[in-house]
Design an enzyme around this catalytic site. Structure first.
Site, PDB file in Angstrom:
ATOM      1  N   GLU A  50       0.326 -14.822  22.328  1.00  0.00           N
ATOM      2  CA  GLU A  50       1.750 -15.034  22.590  1.00  0.00           C
ATOM      3  C   GLU A  50       2.307 -13.841  23.358  1.00  0.00           C
ATOM      4  O   GLU A  50       1.910 -12.702  23.115  1.00  0.00           O
ATOM      5  CB  GLU A  50       2.456 -15.175  21.234  1.00  0.00           C
ATOM      6  CG  GLU A  50       3.929 -15.509  21.298  1.00  0.00           C
ATOM      7  CD  GLU A  50       4.523 -15.754  19.897  1.00  0.00           C
ATOM      8  OE1 GLU A  50       3.820 -16.303  19.023  1.00  0.00           O
ATOM      9  OE2 GLU A  50       5.674 -15.365  19.682  1.00  0.00           O
ATOM     10  N   HIS A  78      13.704  -7.212  23.508  1.00  0.00           N
ATOM     11  CA  HIS A  78      12.642  -6.989  22.539  1.00  0.00           C
ATOM     12  C   HIS A  78      11.391  -7.709  23.059  1.00  0.00           C
ATOM     13  O   HIS A  78      11.465  -8.882  23.404  1.00  0.00           O
ATOM     14  CB  HIS A  78      13.107  -7.583  21.197  1.00  0.00           C
ATOM     15  CG  HIS A  78      12.102  -7.595  20.111  1.00  0.00           C
ATOM     16  ND1 HIS A  78      12.022  -6.608  19.168  1.00  0.00           N
ATOM     17  CD2 HIS A  78      11.126  -8.491  19.799  1.00  0.00           C
ATOM     18  CE1 HIS A  78      11.044  -6.890  18.310  1.00  0.00           C
ATOM     19  NE2 HIS A  78      10.491  -8.018  18.677  1.00  0.00           N
ATOM     20  N   GLU A  85      12.536 -11.356  24.057  1.00  0.00           N
ATOM     21  CA  GLU A  85      13.663 -11.822  23.246  1.00  0.00           C
ATOM     22  C   GLU A  85      14.857 -10.942  23.542  1.00  0.00           C
ATOM     23  O   GLU A  85      14.775  -9.716  23.423  1.00  0.00           O
ATOM     24  CB  GLU A  85      13.317 -11.725  21.755  1.00  0.00           C
ATOM     25  CG  GLU A  85      12.085 -12.524  21.372  1.00  0.00           C
ATOM     26  CD  GLU A  85      11.888 -12.645  19.866  1.00  0.00           C
ATOM     27  OE1 GLU A  85      12.416 -11.790  19.128  1.00  0.00           O
ATOM     28  OE2 GLU A  85      11.223 -13.593  19.445  1.00  0.00           O
ATOM     29  N   ARG A 126       4.881   3.509  10.763  1.00  0.00           N
ATOM     30  CA  ARG A 126       4.172   2.232  10.641  1.00  0.00           C
ATOM     31  C   ARG A 126       2.660   2.395  10.663  1.00  0.00           C
ATOM     32  O   ARG A 126       1.939   1.527  10.199  1.00  0.00           O
ATOM     33  CB  ARG A 126       4.566   1.312  11.790  1.00  0.00           C
ATOM     34  CG  ARG A 126       5.770   0.498  11.484  1.00  0.00           C
ATOM     35  CD  ARG A 126       6.157  -0.335  12.674  1.00  0.00           C
ATOM     36  NE  ARG A 126       5.268  -1.454  12.915  1.00  0.00           N
ATOM     37  CZ  ARG A 126       5.382  -2.252  13.968  1.00  0.00           C
ATOM     38  NH1 ARG A 126       6.330  -2.023  14.859  1.00  0.00           N
ATOM     39  NH2 ARG A 126       4.566  -3.253  14.149  1.00  0.00           N
ATOM     40  N   ARG A 156       3.116  -5.524  18.122  1.00  0.00           N
ATOM     41  CA  ARG A 156       3.074  -4.663  19.306  1.00  0.00           C
ATOM     42  C   ARG A 156       4.469  -4.624  19.949  1.00  0.00           C
ATOM     43  O   ARG A 156       4.627  -4.837  21.142  1.00  0.00           O
ATOM     44  CB  ARG A 156       2.060  -5.191  20.325  1.00  0.00           C
ATOM     45  CG  ARG A 156       0.643  -5.242  19.816  1.00  0.00           C
ATOM     46  CD  ARG A 156      -0.352  -5.520  20.928  1.00  0.00           C
ATOM     47  NE  ARG A 156      -1.716  -5.398  20.443  1.00  0.00           N
ATOM     48  CZ  ARG A 156      -2.414  -6.415  19.928  1.00  0.00           C
ATOM     49  NH1 ARG A 156      -1.894  -7.621  19.865  1.00  0.00           N
ATOM     50  NH2 ARG A 156      -3.643  -6.207  19.496  1.00  0.00           N
ATOM     51  N   GLU A 157       5.473  -4.348  19.122  1.00  0.00           N
ATOM     52  CA  GLU A 157       6.843  -4.428  19.611  1.00  0.00           C
ATOM     53  C   GLU A 157       7.208  -3.249  20.499  1.00  0.00           C
ATOM     54  O   GLU A 157       6.874  -2.097  20.196  1.00  0.00           O
ATOM     55  CB  GLU A 157       7.833  -4.453  18.433  1.00  0.00           C
ATOM     56  CG  GLU A 157       7.696  -5.648  17.506  1.00  0.00           C
ATOM     57  CD  GLU A 157       6.668  -5.440  16.405  1.00  0.00           C
ATOM     58  OE1 GLU A 157       5.973  -4.404  16.399  1.00  0.00           O
ATOM     59  OE2 GLU A 157       6.561  -6.337  15.547  1.00  0.00           O
ATOM     60  N   GLY A 173      20.499  -4.132  13.515  1.00  0.00           N
ATOM     61  CA  GLY A 173      19.701  -4.202  12.301  1.00  0.00           C
ATOM     62  C   GLY A 173      20.190  -5.240  11.295  1.00  0.00           C
ATOM     63  O   GLY A 173      19.838  -5.181  10.125  1.00  0.00           O
ATOM     64  N   ASP A 214       6.113 -12.403  24.306  1.00  0.00           N
ATOM     65  CA  ASP A 214       7.522 -12.650  23.944  1.00  0.00           C
ATOM     66  C   ASP A 214       8.491 -11.764  24.686  1.00  0.00           C
ATOM     67  O   ASP A 214       8.320 -10.543  24.710  1.00  0.00           O
ATOM     68  CB  ASP A 214       7.758 -12.294  22.466  1.00  0.00           C
ATOM     69  CG  ASP A 214       7.060 -13.221  21.525  1.00  0.00           C
ATOM     70  OD1 ASP A 214       6.849 -14.379  21.884  1.00  0.00           O
ATOM     71  OD2 ASP A 214       6.728 -12.773  20.413  1.00  0.00           O
ATOM     72  N   TRP A 273      18.762 -10.090  11.303  1.00  0.00           N
ATOM     73  CA  TRP A 273      18.103  -8.870  11.788  1.00  0.00           C
ATOM     74  C   TRP A 273      18.462  -8.469  13.219  1.00  0.00           C
ATOM     75  O   TRP A 273      18.302  -7.303  13.597  1.00  0.00           O
ATOM     76  CB  TRP A 273      16.575  -8.984  11.690  1.00  0.00           C
ATOM     77  CG  TRP A 273      15.979 -10.120  12.480  1.00  0.00           C
ATOM     78  CD1 TRP A 273      15.787 -11.393  12.040  1.00  0.00           C
ATOM     79  CD2 TRP A 273      15.542 -10.096  13.843  1.00  0.00           C
ATOM     80  NE1 TRP A 273      15.243 -12.158  13.037  1.00  0.00           N
ATOM     81  CE2 TRP A 273      15.090 -11.385  14.155  1.00  0.00           C
ATOM     82  CE3 TRP A 273      15.487  -9.099  14.839  1.00  0.00           C
ATOM     83  CZ2 TRP A 273      14.586 -11.732  15.414  1.00  0.00           C
ATOM     84  CZ3 TRP A 273      14.984  -9.442  16.087  1.00  0.00           C
ATOM     85  CH2 TRP A 273      14.545 -10.748  16.367  1.00  0.00           C
TER      86      TRP A 273
HETATM   87  C1  LIG Z   1      24.126  -3.081  20.062  1.00  0.00           C
HETATM   88  O1  LIG Z   1      24.950  -1.969  20.274  1.00  0.00           O
HETATM   89  C2  LIG Z   1      24.685  -0.869  19.425  1.00  0.00           C
HETATM   90  C3  LIG Z   1      25.739   0.191  19.711  1.00  0.00           C
HETATM   91  O2  LIG Z   1      25.750   0.498  21.077  1.00  0.00           O
HETATM   92  C4  LIG Z   1      23.271  -0.372  19.651  1.00  0.00           C
HETATM   93  O3  LIG Z   1      22.972   0.653  18.745  1.00  0.00           O
HETATM   94  C5  LIG Z   1      22.298  -1.529  19.463  1.00  0.00           C
HETATM   95  O4  LIG Z   1      20.970  -1.101  19.783  1.00  0.00           O
HETATM   96  C6  LIG Z   1      22.671  -2.678  20.395  1.00  0.00           C
HETATM   97  N1  LIG Z   1      21.769  -3.797  20.344  1.00  0.00           N
HETATM   98  C7  LIG Z   1      21.499  -4.519  19.279  1.00  0.00           C
HETATM   99  C8  LIG Z   1      20.599  -5.693  19.489  1.00  0.00           C
HETATM  100  O5  LIG Z   1      21.929  -4.307  18.161  1.00  0.00           O
END
Ligand SMILES: *[C@@H]1O[C@H](CO)[C@@H](O)[C@H](O)[C@H]1NC(C)=O
Ligand SMILES: *[C@@H]1O[C@H](CO)[C@@H](O)[C@H](O)[C@H]1NC(C)=O
Length: 291
Positions: free
Chosen positions: A108, A125, A112, A279, A136-137, A206, A110, A202
């Site tokens: 695969e 990503h 994203e 990791r 393997r991100e 985060g 990816d 996620w």
């Molecule tokens: C969204 O914005 C924040 C603040 O700039 C950043 O830390 C983060 O990596 C960005 N992307 C995602 C997918 O959260």
């Protein structure tokens, strides 16, 4: 046009030229080359360019996806994408290639695009699976606003490497290091998919930022999907189409390409599994030695 013999499985890549087979180039009109799978998909006609655009929408009730009509064994794949603008937090827009064989051995590739709150940057990503193993991100910050206009995202997959490019700039490469016992996608055909879905547990910061459904539906646009690839034909694989340039098959990064790759990685890479010591406390995977 040439044929990739099944003998390639035997170790060497045996190319037999084949003059007569007519394989129409997979280019231009999206509806000729991809099938809508589910969800709220639309094929729109853009009168200024005379070309089709496919939209994929996400709302509280449904995700959307399309996939290529053909499977491929190696190729160069280009698609222009305009991502969900403004508040795209929690959404993930994807382009990926995946095999159809047994999942435990699947390959695969990816891409994203993780959405964000208004004004905050998307994260691109990426991950590559070979013989069922991913982990393997690598993640990137784009150097432009991917929601303002269409930009070209490409995958070159050949016997030497997998290369991901953004607007022609090499972003990520995985070399074939089968000689060092590192699996590499080489034997199983893949199909290309695109989708939009919700991953607010996620995706954004985060998982702290949830999808705000009052800002939906969330729509991404795709156009000019081009597959210059090896496609199935008479139980073999035909590579290159019409006058299609098949230089991708043997392409490796030249010095200038490697230079660009390391520049972009220095500037735009925000995560790399190959430097995540938490990791891999007992040593990095072997391919980390040389990307
Ligand atoms: C969204 O914005 C924040 C603040 O700039 C950043 O830390 C983060 O990596 C960005 N992307 C995602 C997918 O959260
Ligand atoms: C469509 O994509 C192909 C392959 O990337 C490119 O050569 C061509 O210029 C594109 N066409 C348009 C109209 O953008």
């Amino acid at each position: 046009m040439w044929q990739l013999s099944r003998a390639y499985r035997m170790a060497s890549f045996c190319l037999i030229s084949l003059a007569a087979a007519a394989v129409s180039p997979a280019t231009g009109d999206m509806a000729d080359t991809v099938d809508m799978m589910w969800g709220n998909t639309q094929v729109l006609y853009d009168s200024s360019s005379g070309r089709q655009t496919v939209s994929l929408s996400l709302d509280r009730w449904t995700t959307s996806a399309f996939r290529s009509k053909s499977t491929y064994l190696f190729g160069r794949f280009d698609v222009d994408i305009k991502l969900v603008p403004r508040d795209s937090a929690g959404t993930v827009t994807t382009v990926y290639m995946v095999t159809e064989g047994p999942w435990q051995y699947h390959d695969e590739i990816d891409l994203e695009f993780l959405g964000n709150t208004t004004g905050e940057p998307y994260t691109l990503h990426t991950n590559i699976y070979a013989r069922g193993k991913g982990d393997r991100e690598m993640q990137y910050r784009l150097w432009f606003d991917p929601t303002e206009d269409f930009n070209t995202y490409s995958i070159i997959w050949n016997p030497h490497m997998i290369l991901i490019l953004v607007n022609g700039v090499p972003l990520r490469r995985m070399k074939n290091r089968m000689r060092d016992d590192t699996p590499f996608p080489l034997f199983q055909p893949m199909r290309l998919y695109a989708s939009i879905w919700d991953a607010d547990e996620w995706a954004t910061q985060g998982g702290r930022i949830k999808t705000d459904w009052s800002h939906g539906p969330f729509t991404a646009f795709f156009r000019n999907y081009t597959a210059n690839a090896c496609v199935p034909y008479n139980r073999a694989w035909i590579c290159g189409q019409g006058s299609g340039d098949s230089s991708w098959f043997n392409q490796e990064l030249d010095e200038e390409g490697q230079q660009k790759l390391s520049e972009v990685n220095g500037r735009n890479k925000i995560y790399d599994y190959c430097t995540d010591s938490r990791r891999f406390p007992s040593g990095y995977p072997p391919e980390c030695g040389s990307q």
